[in-house]
Structures are given as C-alpha cells and as structure tokens.
Design a protein around this motif. Sequence first.
Motif, PDB file in Angstrom:
ATOM      1  N   THR A 178      10.178  16.900  35.871  1.00 23.11           N
ATOM      2  CA  THR A 178      11.466  15.420  35.769  1.00 23.11           C
ATOM      3  C   THR A 178      12.196  16.208  37.216  1.00 23.11           C
ATOM      4  O   THR A 178      13.097  15.830  37.190  1.00 23.11           O
ATOM      5  CB  THR A 178      12.059  15.463  34.243  1.00 23.11           C
ATOM      6  N   ALA A 179      13.026  17.656  36.559  1.00 25.95           N
ATOM      7  CA  ALA A 179      14.021  18.429  37.076  1.00 25.95           C
ATOM      8  C   ALA A 179      13.587  18.280  38.243  1.00 25.95           C
ATOM      9  O   ALA A 179      14.489  18.595  39.222  1.00 25.95           O
ATOM     10  CB  ALA A 179      13.907  19.859  36.110  1.00 25.95           C
ATOM     11  N   LEU A 180      12.492  18.696  39.309  1.00 27.60           N
ATOM     12  CA  LEU A 180      11.864  19.053  40.591  1.00 27.60           C
ATOM     13  C   LEU A 180      12.428  17.698  40.959  1.00 27.60           C
ATOM     14  O   LEU A 180      12.298  18.168  42.553  1.00 27.60           O
ATOM     15  CB  LEU A 180      10.753  19.055  40.150  1.00 27.60           C
ATOM     16  N   ASP A 181      12.562  16.423  40.379  1.00 24.13           N
ATOM     17  CA  ASP A 181      12.650  14.979  41.668  1.00 24.13           C
ATOM     18  C   ASP A 181      13.900  15.332  42.746  1.00 24.13           C
ATOM     19  O   ASP A 181      13.908  14.586  43.055  1.00 24.13           O
ATOM     20  CB  ASP A 181      12.618  13.780  39.907  1.00 24.13           C
ATOM     21  N   GLY A 182      15.058  16.189  41.124  1.00 25.30           N
ATOM     22  CA  GLY A 182      15.810  16.462  42.113  1.00 25.30           C
ATOM     23  C   GLY A 182      16.293  16.837  42.938  1.00 25.30           C
ATOM     24  O   GLY A 182      17.601  17.344  43.977  1.00 25.30           O
ATOM     25  N   ILE A 183      15.346  17.973  43.601  1.00 25.86           N
ATOM     26  CA  ILE A 183      15.476  19.338  44.187  1.00 25.86           C
ATOM     27  C   ILE A 183      15.191  17.911  45.896  1.00 25.86           C
ATOM     28  O   ILE A 183      14.156  18.013  46.386  1.00 25.86           O
ATOM     29  CB  ILE A 183      14.516  19.652  44.280  1.00 25.86           C
ATOM     30  N   THR A 184      16.376  18.602  46.741  1.00 22.98           N
ATOM     31  CA  THR A 184      16.207  17.880  47.637  1.00 22.98           C
ATOM     32  C   THR A 184      15.793  18.314  49.591  1.00 22.98           C
ATOM     33  O   THR A 184      15.553  20.390  48.775  1.00 22.98           O
ATOM     34  CB  THR A 184      18.168  17.616  48.793  1.00 22.98           C
ATOM     35  N   PRO A 185      15.373  18.292  50.345  1.00 23.76           N
ATOM     36  CA  PRO A 185      14.405  18.677  51.368  1.00 23.76           C
ATOM     37  C   PRO A 185      15.463  20.204  51.980  1.00 23.76           C
ATOM     38  O   PRO A 185      14.005  21.613  52.036  1.00 23.76           O
ATOM     39  CB  PRO A 185      14.172  18.242  52.843  1.00 23.76           C
ATOM     40  N   THR A 186      16.448  20.524  51.651  1.00 24.69           N
ATOM     41  CA  THR A 186      17.429  21.287  51.857  1.00 24.69           C
ATOM     42  C   THR A 186      16.984  22.725  50.355  1.00 24.69           C
ATOM     43  O   THR A 186      17.044  23.636  51.142  1.00 24.69           O
ATOM     44  CB  THR A 186      19.384  21.160  52.444  1.00 24.69           C
ATOM     45  N   GLU A 187      17.555  22.046  49.654  1.00 24.66           N
ATOM     46  CA  GLU A 187      17.169  22.545  48.622  1.00 24.66           C
ATOM     47  C   GLU A 187      15.984  23.355  48.548  1.00 24.66           C
ATOM     48  O   GLU A 187      15.556  24.410  48.283  1.00 24.66           O
ATOM     49  CB  GLU A 187      17.608  22.405  47.042  1.00 24.66           C
ATOM     50  N   ASP A 188      14.660  22.699  49.340  1.00 31.85           N
ATOM     51  CA  ASP A 188      13.053  22.967  48.746  1.00 31.85           C
ATOM     52  C   ASP A 188      13.409  24.175  49.657  1.00 31.85           C
ATOM     53  O   ASP A 188      12.605  25.606  49.791  1.00 31.85           O
ATOM     54  CB  ASP A 188      12.524  21.731  48.962  1.00 31.85           C
ATOM     55  N   ALA A 189      14.029  24.130  51.183  1.00 35.43           N
ATOM     56  CA  ALA A 189      13.841  24.883  51.927  1.00 35.43           C
ATOM     57  C   ALA A 189      14.223  26.319  51.723  1.00 35.43           C
ATOM     58  O   ALA A 189      14.268  27.604  52.098  1.00 35.43           O
ATOM     59  CB  ALA A 189      14.791  24.672  53.444  1.00 35.43           C
ATOM     60  N   THR A 190      15.152  26.241  51.069  1.00 37.51           N
ATOM     61  CA  THR A 190      16.472  27.940  50.090  1.00 37.51           C
ATOM     62  C   THR A 190      15.439  28.000  49.436  1.00 37.51           C
ATOM     63  O   THR A 190      15.355  29.821  49.321  1.00 37.51           O
ATOM     64  CB  THR A 190      17.691  27.433  50.234  1.00 37.51           C
ATOM     65  N   ALA A 191      15.133  27.224  48.712  1.00 34.39           N
ATOM     66  CA  ALA A 191      14.204  27.804  47.765  1.00 34.39           C
ATOM     67  C   ALA A 191      13.049  29.631  48.150  1.00 34.39           C
ATOM     68  O   ALA A 191      13.371  29.589  47.705  1.00 34.39           O
ATOM     69  CB  ALA A 191      13.479  27.148  46.449  1.00 34.39           C
ATOM     70  N   ARG A 192      12.178  28.582  49.680  1.00 35.04           N
ATOM     71  CA  ARG A 192      11.482  28.780  49.539  1.00 35.04           C
ATOM     72  C   ARG A 192      12.015  30.557  49.912  1.00 35.04           C
ATOM     73  O   ARG A 192      11.525  31.148  50.439  1.00 35.04           O
ATOM     74  CB  ARG A 192      10.435  27.904  51.115  1.00 35.04           C
ATOM     75  N   ARG A 193      12.549  30.142  51.210  1.00 38.44           N
ATOM     76  CA  ARG A 193      13.511  31.432  52.157  1.00 38.44           C
ATOM     77  C   ARG A 193      13.655  32.277  50.712  1.00 38.44           C
ATOM     78  O   ARG A 193      13.208  33.657  50.677  1.00 38.44           O
ATOM     79  CB  ARG A 193      14.605  30.816  52.196  1.00 38.44           C
ATOM     80  N   ARG A 194      14.752  31.838  49.734  1.00 40.82           N
ATOM     81  CA  ARG A 194      15.086  33.200  48.861  1.00 40.82           C
ATOM     82  C   ARG A 194      13.322  33.960  48.221  1.00 40.82           C
ATOM     83  O   ARG A 194      13.352  34.891  47.902  1.00 40.82           O
ATOM     84  CB  ARG A 194      15.654  32.321  47.377  1.00 40.82           C
ATOM     85  N   VAL A 195      12.767  32.856  47.390  1.00 42.10           N
ATOM     86  CA  VAL A 195      11.141  33.430  46.918  1.00 42.10           C
ATOM     87  C   VAL A 195      10.686  34.415  47.636  1.00 42.10           C
ATOM     88  O   VAL A 195      10.070  35.036  47.256  1.00 42.10           O
ATOM     89  CB  VAL A 195       9.959  32.709  46.551  1.00 42.10           C
ATOM     90  N   ALA A 196      10.134  33.697  49.253  1.00 44.20           N
ATOM     91  CA  ALA A 196       9.165  34.574  50.016  1.00 44.20           C
ATOM     92  C   ALA A 196      10.461  35.856  50.425  1.00 44.20           C
ATOM     93  O   ALA A 196       9.442  37.013  50.647  1.00 44.20           O
ATOM     94  CB  ALA A 196       9.860  33.695  51.528  1.00 44.20           C
ATOM     95  N   ILE A 197      11.550  36.020  50.477  1.00 42.13           N
ATOM     96  CA  ILE A 197      12.401  37.635  50.344  1.00 42.13           C
ATOM     97  C   ILE A 197      12.063  38.509  48.941  1.00 42.13           C
ATOM     98  O   ILE A 197      12.224  39.956  49.298  1.00 42.13           O
ATOM     99  CB  ILE A 197      14.187  37.029  50.840  1.00 42.13           C
ATOM    100  N   ALA A 198      12.389  37.972  47.907  1.00 43.78           N
ATOM    101  CA  ALA A 198      12.203  37.942  46.267  1.00 43.78           C
ATOM    102  C   ALA A 198      11.473  39.170  46.413  1.00 43.78           C
ATOM    103  O   ALA A 198      11.035  40.205  45.623  1.00 43.78           O
ATOM    104  CB  ALA A 198      13.029  37.249  45.568  1.00 43.78           C
ATOM    105  N   THR A 199      10.080  37.877  46.890  1.00 48.14           N
ATOM    106  CA  THR A 199       8.702  38.335  46.225  1.00 48.14           C
ATOM    107  C   THR A 199       8.338  39.725  46.978  1.00 48.14           C
ATOM    108  O   THR A 199       7.397  40.156  46.853  1.00 48.14           O
ATOM    109  CB  THR A 199       7.642  37.823  46.219  1.00 48.14           C
ATOM    110  N   GLY A 200       9.183  40.354  48.074  1.00 52.87           N
ATOM    111  CA  GLY A 200       8.867  41.306  48.252  1.00 52.87           C
ATOM    112  C   GLY A 200       8.765  42.304  48.394  1.00 52.87           C
ATOM    113  O   GLY A 200       9.309  43.363  49.204  1.00 52.87           O
TER     114      GLY A 200
END
Length: 187
Positions: free
Chosen positions: A88-110
């Motif tokens: 349910t919480a995922l349903d509220g994520i916008t495409p912009t938030e999705d792109a930002t989250a992907r960038r954050r995760v990609a940097i942090a996991t490295g």
Amino acid sequence: MVTSRTLRTRERILAVALDLFERQGYRATTVAQIADAAGVTSMTFFRHFPTKDAVLVSDPYDPLIAEAVAAQPLGLPALERVRLGFLTALDGITPTEDATARRRVAIATGLPELRGALAASTQATHDAIVDRLVGQGVDRLEAAVTTGACLGGVTAALLAWPAMPPEVTLGAVVRHALDQLKIGGNR
C-alpha cells in the motif's frame, strides 16, 4: 509544520548531493560543496540532513509504511498485514521519487562504510512497524518476526535493484520480493 518551501529546499539539497556523489564520488564530496551547489548554508544542510550519510540512508517512508500496516484489517495474520502495508505504501511513490530512490540505493550499496547507517535505518523502519502492530494487540515476537521477514525481502530487492534494467521500478522490485512471502506461496 513542514512548509512547501522547506520541502523544496530539502529536495534541492538531495538532488544536488546525488549529482555531486555521482560525478565526483561520495567520499570526495563535502557537505560544504553540497550546500554551496544547492545555494544554502551548511547550517541549512544540517537542518535537513543530520549527516552526509543521511542524504543516502534516511528513509522518509517509515511513517507512511507504519501507517499503512496499521490500516490493514485486524483479522489478517500479522505477516499479511505487514506485507500488504508495504505494498500500500508503494502505491504513493511518484516516478520522481522512484528515480531518486534508485540513485540513492545505487550509491549507498557501493559504500561499505554506510552499512551501519543502512542497518540503523532498516532498524528504525522495523521498530516503527513493530510498535504499531504491538499497539494493535499483536504479540511483540510475532510482530518482530513478521516485520523482519518482510524487511528482509524488501532489503534483498533494494540491494539487487540498481543492477536491474532502468525500467524496473521500486514498486515492481519490492512487489516481486513481497509476493514471495504471500500466504499460500507463489508456486
């Protein structure tokens, strides 16, 4: 109260920080550089993010996830309530938030030095959900185990996500992970 100006400032700092981290590396980027590029003072940076690490590991979704879990029907098993709450919480994520989250995760996991901060952020999410479940009468151990199972699936999905094709969204990868925990299985 959080104003729209406050949110815009936070978003600008986050966007600038991600650009700098991607361009010159996380380790080489200073808070002063981020603040300067965002057109704010270092003090303003720290009002929005308590540390440089927090730009990557703070989770603005914790309250939303805990609320979504609490809103699930009380008659469902705790595991299903947590699983559906995440979805349910995922349903509220916008495409912009999705792109930002992907960038954050990609940097942090490295960055091995952020593992402790990532673990602390995950623990904060865990605690928020467990507290809501316990407040609704779920046994603390059951709440902790079911929440841990769902967070384990979500974490595994997030760590795998940066290597996936760009069209794979946060929602899709987390949904796939949580489907593995669906009561009755995913045979």
